[in-house]
Design a protein around this motif. Sequence first.
Motif, PDB file in Angstrom:
ATOM      1  N   VAL A  33       0.849  -1.187   0.000  1.00 30.34           N
ATOM      2  CA  VAL A  33       0.000   0.000   0.000  1.00 30.34           C
ATOM      3  C   VAL A  33       0.886   1.238   0.000  1.00 30.34           C
ATOM      4  N   MET A  34       0.346   2.333  -0.534  1.00 36.70           N
ATOM      5  CA  MET A  34       1.070   3.603  -0.526  1.00 36.70           C
ATOM      6  C   MET A  34       0.513   4.509   0.566  1.00 36.70           C
ATOM      7  N   ARG A  35       1.415   5.201   1.229  1.00 38.56           N
ATOM      8  CA  ARG A  35       1.030   6.126   2.297  1.00 38.56           C
ATOM      9  C   ARG A  35       2.105   7.185   2.438  1.00 38.56           C
ATOM     10  N   GLU A  36       1.796   8.245   3.190  1.00 37.85           N
ATOM     11  CA  GLU A  36       2.803   9.266   3.488  1.00 37.85           C
ATOM     12  C   GLU A  36       3.841   8.690   4.446  1.00 37.85           C
ATOM     13  N   ALA A  37       5.079   9.086   4.252  1.00 36.07           N
ATOM     14  CA  ALA A  37       6.155   8.594   5.106  1.00 36.07           C
ATOM     15  C   ALA A  37       6.011   9.126   6.525  1.00 36.07           C
ATOM     16  N   LEU A  38       6.403   8.297   7.480  1.00 42.47           N
ATOM     17  CA  LEU A  38       6.431   8.662   8.892  1.00 42.47           C
ATOM     18  C   LEU A  38       7.872   8.902   9.326  1.00 42.47           C
ATOM     19  N   PRO A  39       8.093   9.650  10.417  1.00 43.87           N
ATOM     20  CA  PRO A  39       9.471   9.850  10.890  1.00 43.87           C
ATOM     21  C   PRO A  39      10.229   8.535  11.091  1.00 43.87           C
ATOM     22  N   ALA A  40       9.531   7.496  11.536  1.00 40.04           N
ATOM     23  CA  ALA A  40      10.188   6.205  11.775  1.00 40.04           C
ATOM     24  C   ALA A  40      10.650   5.537  10.488  1.00 40.04           C
ATOM     25  N   ASP A  41      10.171   6.020   9.321  1.00 36.46           N
ATOM     26  CA  ASP A  41      10.558   5.422   8.042  1.00 36.46           C
ATOM     27  C   ASP A  41      11.892   5.943   7.523  1.00 36.46           C
ATOM     28  N   ALA A  42      12.442   6.989   8.132  1.00 36.65           N
ATOM     29  CA  ALA A  42      13.616   7.667   7.567  1.00 36.65           C
ATOM     30  C   ALA A  42      14.799   6.720   7.376  1.00 36.65           C
ATOM     31  N   ALA A  43      15.040   5.828   8.344  1.00 34.42           N
ATOM     32  CA  ALA A  43      16.198   4.931   8.243  1.00 34.42           C
ATOM     33  C   ALA A  43      16.047   3.963   7.077  1.00 34.42           C
ATOM     34  N   ILE A  44      14.843   3.416   6.878  1.00 39.04           N
ATOM     35  CA  ILE A  44      14.634   2.473   5.779  1.00 39.04           C
ATOM     36  C   ILE A  44      14.706   3.200   4.440  1.00 39.04           C
ATOM     37  N   ILE A  45      14.138   4.396   4.371  1.00 40.93           N
ATOM     38  CA  ILE A  45      14.211   5.179   3.138  1.00 40.93           C
ATOM     39  C   ILE A  45      15.663   5.476   2.789  1.00 40.93           C
ATOM     40  N   ALA A  46      16.447   5.852   3.791  1.00 41.89           N
ATOM     41  CA  ALA A  46      17.864   6.130   3.559  1.00 41.89           C
ATOM     42  C   ALA A  46      18.578   4.899   3.020  1.00 41.89           C
ATOM     43  N   ILE A  53       6.506   9.829  -0.033  1.00 45.03           N
ATOM     44  CA  ILE A  53       5.490   8.779  -0.096  1.00 45.03           C
ATOM     45  C   ILE A  53       6.201   7.430  -0.148  1.00 45.03           C
ATOM     46  N   VAL A  54       5.717   6.489   0.630  1.00 43.28           N
ATOM     47  CA  VAL A  54       6.315   5.162   0.631  1.00 43.28           C
ATOM     48  C   VAL A  54       5.308   4.132   0.126  1.00 43.28           C
ATOM     49  N   ALA A  55       5.837   3.092  -0.491  1.00 43.91           N
ATOM     50  CA  ALA A  55       5.080   1.873  -0.777  1.00 43.91           C
ATOM     51  C   ALA A  55       5.518   0.877   0.277  1.00 43.91           C
ATOM     52  N   ALA A  56       4.603   0.353   1.055  1.00 42.37           N
ATOM     53  CA  ALA A  56       4.969  -0.477   2.205  1.00 42.37           C
ATOM     54  C   ALA A  56       4.171  -1.772   2.218  1.00 42.37           C
ATOM     55  N   ASP A  57       4.861  -2.838   2.634  1.00 40.08           N
ATOM     56  CA  ASP A  57       4.154  -4.081   2.919  1.00 40.08           C
ATOM     57  C   ASP A  57       4.008  -4.194   4.435  1.00 40.08           C
ATOM     58  N   ALA A  58       3.718  -5.374   4.928  1.00 37.63           N
ATOM     59  CA  ALA A  58       3.472  -5.535   6.363  1.00 37.63           C
ATOM     60  C   ALA A  58       4.710  -5.270   7.204  1.00 37.63           C
ATOM     61  N   TYR A  59       5.888  -5.298   6.577  1.00 35.34           N
ATOM     62  CA  TYR A  59       7.133  -5.146   7.328  1.00 35.34           C
ATOM     63  C   TYR A  59       7.705  -3.735   7.255  1.00 35.34           C
ATOM     64  N   GLY A  60       7.164  -2.885   6.377  1.00 35.94           N
ATOM     65  CA  GLY A  60       7.679  -1.529   6.258  1.00 35.94           C
ATOM     66  C   GLY A  60       7.883  -1.141   4.809  1.00 35.94           C
ATOM     67  N   PRO A  61       8.498   0.017   4.557  1.00 38.22           N
ATOM     68  CA  PRO A  61       8.669   0.517   3.196  1.00 38.22           C
ATOM     69  C   PRO A  61       9.494  -0.419   2.315  1.00 38.22           C
ATOM     70  N   VAL A  62       9.018  -0.588   1.080  1.00 40.74           N
ATOM     71  CA  VAL A  62       9.775  -1.329   0.065  1.00 40.74           C
ATOM     72  C   VAL A  62      10.063  -0.429  -1.129  1.00 40.74           C
ATOM     73  N   GLY A  63       9.613   0.806  -1.060  1.00 43.03           N
ATOM     74  CA  GLY A  63       9.874   1.784  -2.097  1.00 43.03           C
ATOM     75  C   GLY A  63       9.451   3.159  -1.605  1.00 43.03           C
ATOM     76  N   PHE A  64       9.951   4.196  -2.264  1.00 34.80           N
ATOM     77  CA  PHE A  64       9.580   5.555  -1.862  1.00 34.80           C
ATOM     78  C   PHE A  64       9.807   6.505  -3.024  1.00 34.80           C
ATOM     79  N   VAL A  65       9.174   7.655  -2.927  1.00 32.61           N
ATOM     80  CA  VAL A  65       9.445   8.772  -3.815  1.00 32.61           C
ATOM     81  C   VAL A  65       9.429  10.032  -2.965  1.00 32.61           C
ATOM     82  N   SER A  66      10.292  10.990  -3.295  1.00 29.67           N
ATOM     83  CA  SER A  66      10.324  12.248  -2.544  1.00 29.67           C
ATOM     84  C   SER A  66      10.315  13.421  -3.511  1.00 29.67           C
TER      85      SER A  66
END
Length: 350
Positions: free
Chosen positions: A150-163, A199-212
Amino acid sequence: ALDSDFIASARDRGIHLPGMQTNIDEWYSAMDVFVLASHREGFPRAAMEAAAMGLPVIATDIRGCREVVEPGYNGLLVPVNNSKALAGAINELAASPQLREQMGKASRAKALRDFDERQIVHIVISAQLTALRETGRYDDLPTPEPPEVVMREALPADAAIIARLHADSIGTGFLSSLGPRFLRHLYASMISYPDSKVIVAADAYGPVGFVSGVKDVGRFYKHFAATKGFAAGLVALPRLVRPSALRKFWETATYDAEHQETGAELLSMSVASDYRRRGLGAALATRLLDELSAAGIDRVKVVVGSENAGARSLYQSVGFEDKDTIEVHRGEQSVVMVADRSSHFGVDTG
């Protein structure tokens, strides 16, 4: 438990014992090397986590640790109860930033290959269904579906995975060369910035893709410098000591002032390797354009390396067109592509 005299002695030697911590991802991000000097292990989860965070791992040569560390590839193994060998291994990696970076990347690759729960579950289920089909007992069993994304807005906790996604997938960019710790500060700043979209694309475990993307590149970098510049500069400092690196840093921060095709920009996009070829990249880029358009921004640019045919094709598929060729960095040609949605609604911009 350690007695107070031992703790005091350790502190006198510059060793910090912070005690129980729950923000483990932040501690991993602050490390240069992960050391596990165990006498006995089952399967060391902490070492696997450190590898997943892109750290070189030094561990004792025992079962379990041997499954995580490939000596000379993503870390070093030392004999049990050999403090001299342990100190030597730590000193070896401490003295070589290049070796740490090389082994850290190898750790990340090994973690994705061998320890990713999504991969393991999918492999196990697929193997079981294949075995059942081969017996002829369950011919109508379905092929296991990939996890829902699913796609959703990124959360602060997503920063490490996005990086980490950025560092793993965008290997040729200058910002990638500053490392995941720098990128984490960059995306944390972007997620908190009101005139940006992550914006992140995330599965049950967290982001698997993003766009900024940001509404104004120059203003965003000023915000980043004011809010995260000092901390980001400290972690990037060892990589910025070369004059060429400092020049590229300045070129990255200032190029937009010289190229005013449009202030809004799609800054970065990445999809994890095992989720590619599913249309996620195009879906993420379209979602970003939709959200920027809803905020009144119909012209958005993206800067792509002139030789990156795959990325240029993807952006063309969602409405970007080539507009100009520039050199963000001296001697490296990039193409400026612009998506203009104002014409989609019959808006007269002239």
